[in-house]
Design a protein around this motif. Structure first.
Motif: not given
Length: 232
Positions: A93-101, A117-133
């Motif tokens: 699953x992580x490889x799939x995310x990184x390919x998209x990224x 949004x397209x840039x950040x979606x692979x980085x942030x959409x699957x997280x269970x905690x909040x991150x600020x970039x």
């Protein structure tokens, strides 16, 4: 009554076995469950690998994006999934995310909120905690770099505006885009979101750096403060 014999994948017709099916027809011919079955290799005493995989998918309503948000312990709750199989699924699953990224990053130019949004979606959409970039851009709105400022939530974490501006100045950025995620999926800007946006925007203006937008990422959706006229 004869002894119960578990039906293994090797007992299936060749055209129904995931490995043989992939070799004969290609990976696109396999269902999501069959792909996961290839990763885990075997099921348990009551289920084949495919049946177990179907049950794992059913637990997230057959949503692969939701599956990508799950941790190792989620997978280990299923009979037949131990550390090794759970790690294998998580790695895939992580490889799939990184390919998209990687695909998004090659675009490199931001022409609107959808690009950011397209840039950040692979980085942030699957997280269970909040991150600020922060996304750093040059005069042509091409991506210079991105970096995480804080983790754990805007209201509960101190956002160091000086650190943001130092990174922007060091990399000769002309503009920046703020982004954070809402793990709950709620696409609504809070008072804390608006206050930190205003604080960074006002400080950046002194350095001739433009804050173009603040993107809030939900689950496969986003909110742009610029598009909503909330970038004040």
């Amino acid at each position: 009554m004869g002894e119960y014999k578990k039906l293994n994948i090797k007992d299936w017709a060749a055209e129904d076995r995931p490995r043989e099916k992939l070799l004969a027809k290609g990976a696109r011919s396999l269902t999501d469950a069959e792909l996961i079955a290839l990763l885990i290799g075997s099921g348990n005493l009551e289920e084949t690998a495919v049946e177990l995989s179907r049950r794992i998918l059913a637990a997230v309503e057959n949503n692969l994006n939701e599956l990508g948000r799950k941790n190792i312990e989620f997978f280990k709750n299923f009979n037949g999934i131990g550390d090794a199989k759970a790690v294998t699924i998580a790695a895939a699953l992580e490889l799939g995310k990184r390919r998209k990224e990687a695909d998004v990053f090659h675009k490199k130019q931001i022409s609107g909120s959808s690009d950011a949004a397209e840039y950040f979606m692979p980085l942030l959409s699957d997280l269970n905690h909040e991150e600020f970039w922060i996304l750093l851009l040059n005069r042509g709105n091409r991506i210079i770099d991105s970096f995480m400022v804080s983790q754990g939530g805007i209201s509960g974490t101190v956002i160091d505006v000086r650190l943001i501006l130092k990174n922007a100045l060091d990399r000769m950025a002309s503009a920046i885009i703020l982004c954070h995620n809402h793990p709950s999926g709620t696409l609504q800007a809070s008072d804390a979101d608006l206050k930190i946006t205003s604080k960074i925007k006002n400080a950046a203006e002194i350095m001739d750096i433009t804050v173009l937008d603040h993107i809030i990422i939900g689950q496969n959706s986003y909110l742009s403060l610029a598009d909503e006229g909330m970038l004040i």
